[in-house]
Design a protein around this motif. Structure first.
Motif: not given
Length: 245
Positions: A52, A85, A87-89, A91-94, A97
């Motif tokens: 990021y 945070e 990592c969470k972002k 994980s939710d980022d198609a 990933m």
């Protein structure tokens, strides 16, 4: 002047202006899900944080790994406070990933076209960064071309066996850091790693320094940036971006 006395303006087609291409960075991660009999992989924070930061800096990111395909994530880095945070972002980022699941194989990654490389950590690197002749050749070529190189935590495992153009150890005389031997001992893997990398770099004549265990710390020396541990991802990538400018 135009017919009505106003200054006439001509607009050049956009194609006549030089296009500033974004810097292309190889974010190189382990393909190894084990180190001997120890289950491991890449440390998630050490991918997500630089991913990021580099993206925000306007850089093009190519996820690369020795084998290509899905990058294994150390389950420990998905737990508790280690799951940051970023990592969470991620994980939710198609898009992110998808890149993680389809990394480019190192030998097919056209490394000559990269403007710099960032070596992410995780104990998997002690398997496939440490003894990877192709990766070592990529690092050596990048160094000789004065292109930026960053390595965080166990990412510097890729540097242990690298040489300068004159044949001396790459990190000899260089200010640097990495996952400290005290940290390796604290996590109980000091007898499972092929070599304690801090000791290896010190033996080569590196100017090794560190912060207290688990504290963020990164060092720049010329075109090389090294970080100490997972918490060092942020200062490591920030210093890397600074030398990419």
């Amino acid at each position: 002047l135009g017919h009505n006395g106003e200054i006439s303006r001509t607009t050049r087609p956009a194609s006549q202006y030089p296009t500033i291409m974004p810097k292309k960075i190889g974010l190189i991660c382990t393909s190894a899900c084990t180190m001997g009999d120890h289950e491991t992989g890449a440390w998630f924070e050490e991918i997500a944080t630089p991913y990021y930061a580099l993206k925000e800096a306007g850089m093009e990111i190519v996820l690369v790994s020795p084998k290509g395909g899905e990058i294994p994530i150390d389950n420990g880095s998905m737990q508790g406070d280690f799951f940051t945070e970023d990592c969470k972002k991620f994980s939710d980022d198609a898009e992110a990933m998808a890149a993680l699941k389809s990394s480019v194989k190192l030998e097919e990654s056209h490394t000559d076209s990269l403007d710099g490389i960032y070596l992410a950590g995780g104990h998997g690197t002690m398997d496939d960064f440490y003894s990877n002749a192709l990766l070592h050749a990529v690092v050596e070529k990048m160094y000789a071309a004065n292109k930026p190189i960053a390595a965080d935590c166990h990412g510097p495992a890729a540097l242990v066996k690298c040489k300068k153009p004159d044949g001396t150890p790459l990190m000899a005389g260089k200010k640097m850091t990495c996952f400290a031997d005290t940290e390796e001992t604290a996590v109980g893997l000091h007898e499972k790693v092929p070599e304690m990398i801090e000791a290896a770099f010190r033996a080569q004549g590196a100017e090794f320094s560190k912060a207290d265990d688990w504290h963020p710390y990164a060092v720049t020396d010329g075109n090389l940036v090294t970080g100490q541990n997972p918490a060092s991802s942020k200062p490591c990538v920030e210093q890397f971006i600074a030398i990419c400018a």
